[in-house]
Scaffold this active site. Structure first.
Site, PDB file in Angstrom:
ATOM      1  N   PHE A 115      10.632   5.273 -17.001  1.00  0.00           N
ATOM      2  CA  PHE A 115      11.129   6.707 -16.358  1.00  0.00           C
ATOM      3  C   PHE A 115      12.502   6.961 -16.956  1.00  0.00           C
ATOM      4  O   PHE A 115      13.360   6.062 -17.121  1.00  0.00           O
ATOM      5  CB  PHE A 115      11.084   6.525 -14.894  1.00  0.00           C
ATOM      6  CG  PHE A 115       9.980   7.523 -14.254  1.00  0.00           C
ATOM      7  CD1 PHE A 115       8.672   7.236 -14.417  1.00  0.00           C
ATOM      8  CD2 PHE A 115      10.429   8.721 -13.999  1.00  0.00           C
ATOM      9  CE1 PHE A 115       7.654   8.290 -13.817  1.00  0.00           C
ATOM     10  CE2 PHE A 115       9.625   9.698 -13.503  1.00  0.00           C
ATOM     11  CZ  PHE A 115       8.302   9.501 -13.394  1.00  0.00           C
ATOM     12  N   GLN A 235      19.293  19.649  -8.986  1.00  0.00           N
ATOM     13  CA  GLN A 235      18.540  18.965 -10.136  1.00  0.00           C
ATOM     14  C   GLN A 235      17.688  20.123 -10.742  1.00  0.00           C
ATOM     15  O   GLN A 235      16.773  20.497 -10.121  1.00  0.00           O
ATOM     16  CB  GLN A 235      18.082  17.796  -9.829  1.00  0.00           C
ATOM     17  CG  GLN A 235      17.363  17.254 -11.180  1.00  0.00           C
ATOM     18  CD  GLN A 235      17.125  15.745 -11.089  1.00  0.00           C
ATOM     19  OE1 GLN A 235      15.709  15.447 -10.296  1.00  0.00           O
ATOM     20  NE2 GLN A 235      17.595  14.841 -11.318  1.00  0.00           N
ATOM     21  N   HIS A 237      14.431  19.986 -13.440  1.00  0.00           N
ATOM     22  CA  HIS A 237      13.566  18.772 -14.050  1.00  0.00           C
ATOM     23  C   HIS A 237      13.362  19.666 -15.551  1.00  0.00           C
ATOM     24  O   HIS A 237      13.019  20.783 -15.668  1.00  0.00           O
ATOM     25  CB  HIS A 237      12.444  18.866 -13.319  1.00  0.00           C
ATOM     26  CG  HIS A 237      11.582  17.587 -13.689  1.00  0.00           C
ATOM     27  ND1 HIS A 237      11.021  17.586 -14.977  1.00  0.00           N
ATOM     28  CD2 HIS A 237      11.326  16.458 -13.089  1.00  0.00           C
ATOM     29  CE1 HIS A 237      10.279  16.536 -15.169  1.00  0.00           C
ATOM     30  NE2 HIS A 237      10.498  15.804 -13.956  1.00  0.00           N
ATOM     31  N   LEU A 247       5.571  21.325 -11.989  1.00  0.00           N
ATOM     32  CA  LEU A 247       6.034  20.220 -12.649  1.00  0.00           C
ATOM     33  C   LEU A 247       4.984  19.421 -13.464  1.00  0.00           C
ATOM     34  O   LEU A 247       3.808  19.150 -13.243  1.00  0.00           O
ATOM     35  CB  LEU A 247       6.391  19.351 -11.641  1.00  0.00           C
ATOM     36  CG  LEU A 247       7.283  17.765 -12.173  1.00  0.00           C
ATOM     37  CD1 LEU A 247       8.526  18.494 -12.618  1.00  0.00           C
ATOM     38  CD2 LEU A 247       7.171  16.813 -11.115  1.00  0.00           C
ATOM     39  N   GLU A 250       7.643  13.499 -15.195  1.00  0.00           N
ATOM     40  CA  GLU A 250       8.145  12.681 -16.255  1.00  0.00           C
ATOM     41  C   GLU A 250       7.467  11.389 -16.627  1.00  0.00           C
ATOM     42  O   GLU A 250       7.587  10.791 -17.772  1.00  0.00           O
ATOM     43  CB  GLU A 250       9.408  12.318 -15.597  1.00  0.00           C
ATOM     44  CG  GLU A 250      10.381  11.649 -16.748  1.00  0.00           C
ATOM     45  CD  GLU A 250      11.902  11.541 -15.738  1.00  0.00           C
ATOM     46  OE1 GLU A 250      12.342  12.465 -15.042  1.00  0.00           O
ATOM     47  OE2 GLU A 250      12.429  10.391 -16.084  1.00  0.00           O
ATOM     48  N   ARG A 281      17.879  13.456 -16.516  1.00  0.00           N
ATOM     49  CA  ARG A 281      17.244  14.586 -16.569  1.00  0.00           C
ATOM     50  C   ARG A 281      18.422  15.715 -16.667  1.00  0.00           C
ATOM     51  O   ARG A 281      17.817  16.581 -17.442  1.00  0.00           O
ATOM     52  CB  ARG A 281      16.493  15.132 -15.002  1.00  0.00           C
ATOM     53  CG  ARG A 281      15.392  14.202 -14.866  1.00  0.00           C
ATOM     54  CD  ARG A 281      14.844  14.462 -13.588  1.00  0.00           C
ATOM     55  NE  ARG A 281      13.649  13.784 -13.264  1.00  0.00           N
ATOM     56  CZ  ARG A 281      12.952  13.351 -12.067  1.00  0.00           C
ATOM     57  NH1 ARG A 281      13.293  13.998 -11.173  1.00  0.00           N
ATOM     58  NH2 ARG A 281      11.918  12.550 -12.190  1.00  0.00           N
ATOM     59  N   HIS A 347      14.162  21.395  -9.272  1.00  0.00           N
ATOM     60  CA  HIS A 347      13.336  20.180  -8.843  1.00  0.00           C
ATOM     61  C   HIS A 347      13.905  19.420  -7.512  1.00  0.00           C
ATOM     62  O   HIS A 347      12.818  19.464  -6.690  1.00  0.00           O
ATOM     63  CB  HIS A 347      13.205  19.227 -10.025  1.00  0.00           C
ATOM     64  CG  HIS A 347      12.007  18.214  -9.739  1.00  0.00           C
ATOM     65  ND1 HIS A 347      10.854  18.446  -9.374  1.00  0.00           N
ATOM     66  CD2 HIS A 347      12.315  17.056  -9.722  1.00  0.00           C
ATOM     67  CE1 HIS A 347      10.059  17.450  -9.107  1.00  0.00           C
ATOM     68  NE2 HIS A 347      11.158  16.367  -9.473  1.00  0.00           N
ATOM     69  N   ARG A 389      20.090  12.560 -10.026  1.00  0.00           N
ATOM     70  CA  ARG A 389      19.285  11.782  -9.322  1.00  0.00           C
ATOM     71  C   ARG A 389      18.360  11.295 -10.584  1.00  0.00           C
ATOM     72  O   ARG A 389      18.061  11.867 -11.369  1.00  0.00           O
ATOM     73  CB  ARG A 389      18.258  12.232  -8.318  1.00  0.00           C
ATOM     74  CG  ARG A 389      17.142  11.317  -7.937  1.00  0.00           C
ATOM     75  CD  ARG A 389      16.354  11.794  -6.678  1.00  0.00           C
ATOM     76  NE  ARG A 389      15.358  12.844  -7.063  1.00  0.00           N
ATOM     77  CZ  ARG A 389      14.304  12.657  -7.469  1.00  0.00           C
ATOM     78  NH1 ARG A 389      13.893  11.471  -7.961  1.00  0.00           N
ATOM     79  NH2 ARG A 389      13.173  13.697  -7.765  1.00  0.00           N
TER      80      ARG A 389
END
Ligand SMILES: Cc1cc2nc3c(=O)[nH]c(=O)nc-3n(C[C@H](O)[C@H](O)[C@H](O)COP(=O)(O)OP(=O)(O)OC[C@H]3O[C@@H](n4cnc5c(N)ncnc54)[C@H](O)[C@@H]3O)c2cc1C
Length: 574
Positions: A115, A235, A237, A247, A250, A281, A347, A389
């Protein structure tokens, strides 16, 4: 009516449910949710939960700590990040024992995948750290915790909308709820209240968040005179399905998918030479938008491609079936044969209600607490995510700090003897406020105002920001707040009055927009998800600190220091 509980938890996402499971053995616990509990946004989490189990390859919590601090652009508080990453393996095994069906390796151990931003050996190469159940991790964990709550007889108030926090001499003494089904207002009295109402992604036009993600817990706290922390850090994404913003997890890149621009180039090589598509991100979102601005979108459009075609049908079917199903349903394409059009989508909120490591809400920059009031999950800001994050660290945060908040509340309840005295019945005042709103004369429509807010936040406060844009957006938000006073609510009915609820949500959303814009305007540097085109560099000398915003005309901005224990700020590259 009045109902009495020791602990009232608002929010049936993973943070709220994990806290409930912890507190229930000795306290009388209720969970309130405006949607059906298992429809909470946590159920949409696809990718996984980060924990340095080392099942696939060598891994250590120190590396996880380093990655999280670096991912946070050094704004995260390192003492609480350490609590989180050290507790992560325990949190995973606990879920395993509750029956969460994690995906497994052939030797039977929990499988792990890559990730973004999770690396081995302090940033040298990607590491497989995310534990997952195919790509429906949130769904299975939410269902498991919900079952646990039912088994332990947690009382659920489903489809109850919290409208107001009730304070008695500054101590939080419960909440007033609107029961969508009966139309009745109730007072849920409590010795401790946990706010676990999730984030506020719906402030922006393009978002991966569910409809219920409107940030009311943040709004209620702010309205009560308590501060909100680090709200400039929102954030985006990198891979929202274009143009809807749904979404595309990821996990796809974690399993080997790559980003490609209109010229067919794997452009991430230019922005993050070491770990490319697996960079954090904020870095990937800016890279995509930079490609688009340079005219390298696919076919001149405002998107790039996420290419899964190299993964093979079998891997997609076994590990990414949710991604495949979203691509089929919403874009009509088969990702094993065709690339998916993607662009950044709002996100996650790194900021939120400031708390200590046990979920106690902080009332100021000196660390004084708001008695009786707790927060956890995306609504809270500890801060473990700082300015950005890392993927899979949110579910971890919910599990670790939801549990700690549950435990702290249980201890507080046990230590205070006697019955709750109870303030004067707060219901009539809330009813009066609703009557005023529904009786309001005017022609403004909530839908209209909301769309204008979402567009202006998207245009001026998403990935790239400037002083001029932020200032003009603040003016526009204030004008929308004026127009809100002339809003008409056509539905005067009592039951299922969503129009009325959406109007109340909008009041909070506009207040939060102003907080985000104000925090962003005052931070004259670029850090993590907050990028100022007019101040493109990070400035540790002046801005290595947390923002706190208190309500006022205009909102008042203060700061508090970042807690650094192990890693001093360094240049951040991937
Ligand atoms: C599509 C998607 C995929 C994600 N994937 C991952 C992932 O793979 N890994 C990861 O770590 N993170 C992931 N995240 C982030 C993570 O899922 C969220 O941050 C997290 O689920 C938030 O959980 P929560 O418990 O704070 O609140 P939520 O799950 O958002 O729940 C909020 C709850 O509050 C209730 N509520 C809100 N307002 C009121 C009110 N006024 N009255 C009553 N109830 C109210 C709602 O009914 C709901 O029950 C993802 C997020 C999204 C949107």
């Amino acid at each position: 009516m009045t109902f009495k509980h020791d602990i009232v938890i608002i929010g049936a996402g993973l943070a709220g449910l994990r806290a409930a499971v912890e507190a229930i053995p000795s306290a009388n616990v209720a969970v309130v949710s405006k949607v059906l509990p298992t429809r909470s946004h946590s159920g949409a989490a696809q990718g996984g939960i980060a924990a340095a189990l080392g099942n696939e390859e060598e891994d250590h919590w120190e590396w996880h700590l380093y990655d999280t601090v670096k991912g946070s652009d050094y704004l995260g508080d390192q003492d609480v990040i350490e609590i989180m990453v050290r507790d992560a393996p325990r949190a995973i095994y606990e879920l395993e024992h509750m029956g969460v069906p994690f995906s497994r390796r052939s030797d039977g151990r929990i499988a792990q995948r890559n990730f973004g931003g999770h690396t081995r050996d302090y940033g040298t190469a990607p590491v497989r750290r995310a534990c997952y159940a195919a790509d429906h991790t949130g769904r299975v964990v939410l269902d498991t915790l919900h079952d646990e709550c039912l088994r332990r007889r947690v009382r659920f108030y489903a489809e109850h909308h919290v409208l107001s926090l009730v304070f008695e001499e500054k101590r939080c003494a419960g909440v007033v709820t609107y029961n969508l089904v009966s139309g009745r207002l109730d007072f849920l009295q409590a010795r401790a209240v946990l706010l676990a109402g999730g984030g506020c992604g719906k402030i922006f036009r393009t978002t991966s968040n569910a409809f219920a993600t409107t940030g009311e817990m943040l709004g209620l706290v702010y309205q009560s005179g308590l501060p909100l922390q680090d709200m400039e850090f929102v954030q985006f994404h990198p891979t929202g399905l274009y143009p809807l913003g749904i979404l595309i997890s990821e996990a796809a890149r974690g399993e080997g998918a790559v980003l490609v621009n209109g010229l067919g180039e794997r452009f991430m090589e230019r922005y993050a030479p070491r770990i490319r598509d697996l960079a954090a991100r904020d870095v990937v979102s800016r890279a995509i938008l930079t490609e688009l601005q340079a005219g390298r979108g696919v076919g001149g459009e405002a998107y790039v491609h996420l290419d899964l075609t190299g993964l093979g049908e079998r891997k997609i079917r076994e590990k990414l079936w949710e991604v495949a199903s979203l691509a089929r349903t919403y874009a009509g394409l088969d990702p094993s044969r065709q690339p998916i059009p993607v662009a950044p989508t709002c996100h996650y909120l790194m900021g939120g209600i400031p708390t200590d490591g046990d979920g106690r809400v902080l009332a100021d920059e000196k660390g004084n607490v708001a008695p009786g009031l707790y927060a956890a999950g995306e609504a809270a800001c500890l801060s473990v995510h700082g300015a950005n994050r890392l993927g899979c660290n949110s579910l971890l945060d919910l599990l670790v700090f939801g549990r700690r908040a549950g435990r702290a509340m249980m201890e507080e309840v046990a230590s205070r003897e006697g019955r709750i005295s109870g303030p004067v019945d707060p219901v009539p005042a809330v009813q009066e406020r609703l009557n005023l709103l529904t009786g309001q004369e005017g022609r403004e429509r909530a839908d209209d105002l909301r769309q204008q807010m979402q567009s202006l936040m998207m245009d001026q406060a998403s990935v790239f920001r400037t002083e001029g844009g932020l200032k003009s957006a603040i003016g526009l938000v204030q004008r929308l707040q004026e127009r809100l006073k002339r809003m008409a609510i056509r539905n005067r009915g009592r039951i299922f009055n969503y129009e009325l609820m959406e109007a109340l949500e909008l009041q909070h959303q506009l207040a939060l927009s102003e907080v985000i814009l104000t925090s962003a305007l005052h931070r004259r540097e670029s850090r993590g998800a907050h990028f100022r085109e007019d101040y493109p560099e990070r400035n540790d000398a002046t801005y290595l600190k947390h923002t706190l915003v208190f309500s006022g005309l205009p909102p008042r901005v203060r700061y508090k220091p970042v807690r650094i224990t192990r890693f001093q700020p360094e240049a951040r590259d991937y």
